[in-house]
Design a protein around this motif. Structure first.
Motif, PDB file in Angstrom:
ATOM      1  N   TYR A 138       0.816  -1.219   0.000  1.00 20.09           N
ATOM      2  CA  TYR A 138       0.000   0.000   0.000  1.00 20.09           C
ATOM      3  C   TYR A 138       0.848   1.266   0.000  1.00 20.09           C
ATOM      4  O   TYR A 138       1.886   1.341   0.659  1.00 20.09           O
ATOM      5  N   GLU A 139       0.340   2.282  -0.685  1.00 17.80           N
ATOM      6  CA  GLU A 139       0.825   3.655  -0.546  1.00 17.80           C
ATOM      7  C   GLU A 139      -0.309   4.485   0.049  1.00 17.80           C
ATOM      8  O   GLU A 139      -1.479   4.249  -0.266  1.00 17.80           O
ATOM      9  N   TRP A 140       0.045   5.456   0.889  1.00 19.88           N
ATOM     10  CA  TRP A 140      -0.983   6.331   1.446  1.00 19.88           C
ATOM     11  C   TRP A 140      -0.359   7.651   1.868  1.00 19.88           C
ATOM     12  O   TRP A 140       0.819   7.723   2.228  1.00 19.88           O
ATOM     13  N   PHE A 141      -1.163   8.710   1.808  1.00 19.22           N
ATOM     14  CA  PHE A 141      -0.722  10.034   2.231  1.00 19.22           C
ATOM     15  C   PHE A 141      -1.094  10.262   3.699  1.00 19.22           C
ATOM     16  O   PHE A 141      -2.086   9.715   4.199  1.00 19.22           O
ATOM     17  N   ASN A 142      -0.311  11.083   4.362  1.00 22.32           N
ATOM     18  CA  ASN A 142      -0.529  11.414   5.770  1.00 22.32           C
ATOM     19  C   ASN A 142      -0.633  12.928   5.923  1.00 22.32           C
ATOM     20  O   ASN A 142       0.240  13.668   5.463  1.00 22.32           O
ATOM     21  N   PHE A 143      -1.700  13.372   6.577  1.00 24.76           N
ATOM     22  CA  PHE A 143      -1.988  14.802   6.704  1.00 24.76           C
ATOM     23  C   PHE A 143      -2.079  15.222   8.168  1.00 24.76           C
ATOM     24  O   PHE A 143      -2.402  14.417   9.050  1.00 24.76           O
ATOM     25  N   LYS A 144      -1.818  16.502   8.391  1.00 27.13           N
ATOM     26  CA  LYS A 144      -1.947  17.059   9.727  1.00 27.13           C
ATOM     27  C   LYS A 144      -3.425  17.214  10.061  1.00 27.13           C
ATOM     28  O   LYS A 144      -4.203  17.726   9.254  1.00 27.13           O
ATOM     29  N   LYS A 145      -3.794  16.783  11.263  1.00 28.87           N
ATOM     30  CA  LYS A 145      -5.180  16.952  11.694  1.00 28.87           C
ATOM     31  C   LYS A 145      -5.385  18.418  12.049  1.00 28.87           C
ATOM     32  O   LYS A 145      -4.650  18.983  12.855  1.00 28.87           O
ATOM     33  N   THR A 146      -6.376  19.056  11.438  1.00 26.29           N
ATOM     34  CA  THR A 146      -6.589  20.486  11.656  1.00 26.29           C
ATOM     35  C   THR A 146      -7.852  20.793  12.435  1.00 26.29           C
ATOM     36  O   THR A 146      -8.027  21.904  12.905  1.00 26.29           O
ATOM     37  N   THR A 147      -8.757  19.844  12.568  1.00 26.91           N
ATOM     38  CA  THR A 147     -10.000  20.089  13.293  1.00 26.91           C
ATOM     39  C   THR A 147     -10.562  18.789  13.815  1.00 26.91           C
ATOM     40  O   THR A 147     -10.335  17.721  13.249  1.00 26.91           O
ATOM     41  N   VAL A 239      -3.882  12.312   9.981  1.00 30.14           N
ATOM     42  CA  VAL A 239      -5.006  11.699   9.262  1.00 30.14           C
ATOM     43  C   VAL A 239      -4.459  11.010   8.027  1.00 30.14           C
ATOM     44  O   VAL A 239      -4.040  11.675   7.071  1.00 30.14           O
ATOM     45  N   PRO A 240      -4.411   9.675   8.004  1.00 33.23           N
ATOM     46  CA  PRO A 240      -3.970   8.955   6.800  1.00 33.23           C
ATOM     47  C   PRO A 240      -5.099   8.916   5.765  1.00 33.23           C
ATOM     48  O   PRO A 240      -6.275   8.884   6.123  1.00 33.23           O
ATOM     49  N   SER A 241      -4.732   8.909   4.500  1.00 32.22           N
ATOM     50  CA  SER A 241      -5.722   8.769   3.431  1.00 32.22           C
ATOM     51  C   SER A 241      -5.262   7.706   2.443  1.00 32.22           C
ATOM     52  O   SER A 241      -4.148   7.785   1.909  1.00 32.22           O
ATOM     53  N   PHE A 242      -6.145   6.743   2.204  1.00 30.35           N
ATOM     54  CA  PHE A 242      -5.894   5.693   1.225  1.00 30.35           C
ATOM     55  C   PHE A 242      -6.675   5.939  -0.063  1.00 30.35           C
ATOM     56  O   PHE A 242      -6.921   5.011  -0.826  1.00 30.35           O
ATOM     57  N   MET A 243      -7.079   7.191  -0.293  1.00 34.82           N
ATOM     58  CA  MET A 243      -7.681   7.536  -1.589  1.00 34.82           C
ATOM     59  C   MET A 243      -6.725   7.176  -2.707  1.00 34.82           C
ATOM     60  O   MET A 243      -5.509   7.318  -2.574  1.00 34.82           O
ATOM     61  N   GLY A 350      -5.683   0.275  -6.641  1.00 32.94           N
ATOM     62  CA  GLY A 350      -5.216   1.400  -5.858  1.00 32.94           C
ATOM     63  C   GLY A 350      -5.360   1.093  -4.381  1.00 32.94           C
ATOM     64  O   GLY A 350      -5.875   0.033  -3.985  1.00 32.94           O
ATOM     65  N   ALA A 351      -4.939   2.020  -3.547  1.00 33.90           N
ATOM     66  CA  ALA A 351      -5.011   1.818  -2.100  1.00 33.90           C
ATOM     67  C   ALA A 351      -6.453   1.783  -1.605  1.00 33.90           C
ATOM     68  O   ALA A 351      -6.711   1.368  -0.472  1.00 33.90           O
ATOM     69  N   ASP A 352      -7.396   2.195  -2.446  1.00 35.58           N
ATOM     70  CA  ASP A 352      -8.812   2.196  -2.061  1.00 35.58           C
ATOM     71  C   ASP A 352      -9.480   0.845  -2.280  1.00 35.58           C
ATOM     72  O   ASP A 352     -10.672   0.685  -2.034  1.00 35.58           O
ATOM     73  N   VAL A 353      -8.730  -0.146  -2.721  1.00 36.25           N
ATOM     74  CA  VAL A 353      -9.310  -1.431  -3.091  1.00 36.25           C
ATOM     75  C   VAL A 353      -9.722  -2.234  -1.862  1.00 36.25           C
ATOM     76  O   VAL A 353      -9.142  -2.082  -0.773  1.00 36.25           O
ATOM     77  N   ASN A 354     -10.735  -3.074  -2.019  1.00 36.34           N
ATOM     78  CA  ASN A 354     -11.083  -4.083  -1.020  1.00 36.34           C
ATOM     79  C   ASN A 354     -10.159  -5.277  -1.273  1.00 36.34           C
ATOM     80  O   ASN A 354     -10.271  -5.921  -2.315  1.00 36.34           O
ATOM     81  N   PRO A 355      -9.226  -5.589  -0.359  1.00 39.12           N
ATOM     82  CA  PRO A 355      -8.243  -6.636  -0.664  1.00 39.12           C
ATOM     83  C   PRO A 355      -8.861  -8.001  -0.927  1.00 39.12           C
ATOM     84  O   PRO A 355      -8.326  -8.780  -1.716  1.00 39.12           O
ATOM     85  N   TYR A 356      -9.985  -8.312  -0.289  1.00 41.81           N
ATOM     86  CA  TYR A 356     -10.635  -9.600  -0.534  1.00 41.81           C
ATOM     87  C   TYR A 356     -11.118  -9.689  -1.974  1.00 41.81           C
ATOM     88  O   TYR A 356     -10.948 -10.720  -2.634  1.00 41.81           O
TER      89      TYR A 356
END
Length: 449
Positions: A138-147, A239-243, A350-356
């Motif tokens: 998997y690849e995923w982006f990591n963001f700062k939590k702002t709220t 906040v990780p995102s697997f979009m 993509g990282a949004d996939v259902n692995p099953y």
């Protein structure tokens, strides 16, 4: 651990609760805590779990059409059966015992549980003498939590935890060492051992390769990993995102699937030291099956509207029905360095996939190629984006879903009932998308038109 050891471990655990979960059609874990007494009371039968989890989407919105359940049925409980072999403890949650469960919905029971479907396909492979060995990456982006407020959380202009493009960066590993170490160590304690973890090219993007395992355990680890990352990240205000694609100017996030077949003694059946590219005839048929079935099974590999925004030329993601030797521009990349590592990397998910579901489609299409002794098309050398003689992958979820819905082959491989339900859920996803007014439309048309 054997059944008796697992039961003893739960009984002797200081906590009075356990956590269990099922996986829905989008690959989201739906679960709860239950008391130990309730756990042991239902262990040999099942636990009630409202079947609305197969009647709504990832945002808990009911589907436009009923399939498994709906208002007309009253949303009764389905049957969740705990799989004791999935036992593990959650290290960041007081080591609470955790299990995955299989699910049966509707009356009579309907086969829409992705985990159960994977078991059916895996059993077919076993009956043919093949032991499927898979892994997710998997690849995923990591963001700062702002709220903390969901009302304010519109995900506009999220701020990555690191700036600039910095792939394979030891500096970034050091700067985020507590978070990186927690991911690596806590995932291992969670029985989701990582083979590798590093930064990818892009601001705040990571890549993790999960160690290979038997196909069902590999899918379990794939779905558990994504939830684990989100829970491990929370105390860090991340906040990780697997979009699949959150920004058009940056690479997307892959969910590459690695595949091989073994015999009863653990020998890699894809490897032939005398074959071209060290590939066995069995592997060639398996590859051919995947290529043949791919356009008809695309929603299993690319299940969201956003999935297709990653599958564009020059973005490290495939756009054609192709295969190559260590070629990262093709849909299927053959890795053939040595016998123990001989495998196929499916680069469409993509990282949004259902692995099953991507493993179901991957294995089923490979077995189809073996059963029908399909001939492998010519290898693609160089840039697959420039190959004009091969088929293109569907470019959006609607077209991909209609291909699958019309396909006799998809129904043959996955079951007509499952394909009907899955197609309905993807059409719902598309309809939710097309009735939304985007920022692009507002900026383009609000004043000038």
């Amino acid at each position: 651990m054997v059944k008796e050891e697992i039961i003893a471990a739960v009984k002797n655990h200081p906590s009075n609760k356990i956590k269990f979960a099922i996986v829905d059609i989008d690959g989201v874990l739906r679960g709860k805590y239950i008391h130990k007494d309730k756990f042991f009371d239902g262990l040999d039968s099942h636990f009630g779990f409202c079947d609305v989890v197969y009647g709504w989407d990832s945002a808990d919105k009911l589907y436009d059409q009923s399939s498994v359940t709906g208002w007309e049925t009253g949303f009764p409980d389905g049957q969740a059966r705990v799989d004791l072999s999935t036992f593990r403890k959650v290290p960041w949650d007081r080591d609470v015992p955790f299990f995955l469960a299989d699910y049966a919905a509707g009356e009579p029971s309907r086969g829409v549980c992705p985990r159960s479907l994977l078991q059916e396909i895996s059993q077919k492979a076993e009956s043919m003498g093949y032991h499927a060995q898979f892994a997710m990456e998997y690849e995923w982006f990591n963001f700062k939590k702002t709220t903390e407020s969901s009302d304010d959380r519109n995900y506009q202009n999220p701020i990555p935890i690191f700036d600039e493009m910095f792939g394979y960066s030891l500096i970034r590993l050091a700067q985020g060492s507590n978070y990186f170490n927690d991911i690596f160590d806590q995932c291992e304690a969670y029985d989701v051992t990582l083979e590798g973890l590093h930064t990818e090219t892009g601001p705040g993007v990571f890549e993790a390769a999960i160690q290979k395992d038997s196909i069902l355990r590999a899918a379990d680890k794939g779905v558990l990993f994504k939830t684990a990352i989100k829970e491990i990240a929370h105390p860090y205000d991340i906040v990780p995102s697997f979009m699949a694609k959150w920004n058009p100017d940056l690479p997307g996030c892959s969910g590459h699937m690695h595949q091989s077949l073994l015999d009863d003694k653990g020998k890699n059946l894809f490897y032939n030291p005398k074959g071209e590219h060290h590939m066995s005839e069995l592997m060639e048929h398996y590859l051919a099956g995947q290529l043949h079935c791919m356009p008809q099974l695309m929603p299993f590999f690319a299940p969201t509207v956003n999935s297709y925004k990653r599958l564009v030329e020059g973005a490290w993601a495939p756009t054609t029905v192709t295969w190559g030797i260590d070629n990262r521009t093709t849909a299927l990349r053959v890795i053939n360095g040595k016998e123990s590592a001989m495998r196929i990397e499916h680069r469409v998910p993509g990282a949004d996939v259902n692995p099953y579901l991507c493993m179901v489609a991957g294995l089923a299409s490979g077995l189809y190629g073996i059963e029908n002794k399909l001939k492998l098309p010519a290898v693609t050398k160089g840039n697959a984006y420039e190959n004009k003689r091969v088929k293109k992958l569907p470019s959006n979820l609607y077209d991909a879903t209609q291909n699958m819905k019309r396909s006799k082959l998809a129904k043959e491989l996955m079951g007509a009932e499952f394909v009907k339900h899955f197609a309905m859920t993807r059409e719902h996803e598309w309809n939710e998308y097309i009735k939304t007014v985007s920022d692009w439309e507002l900026k383009r048309y609000f004043e000038i038109i």
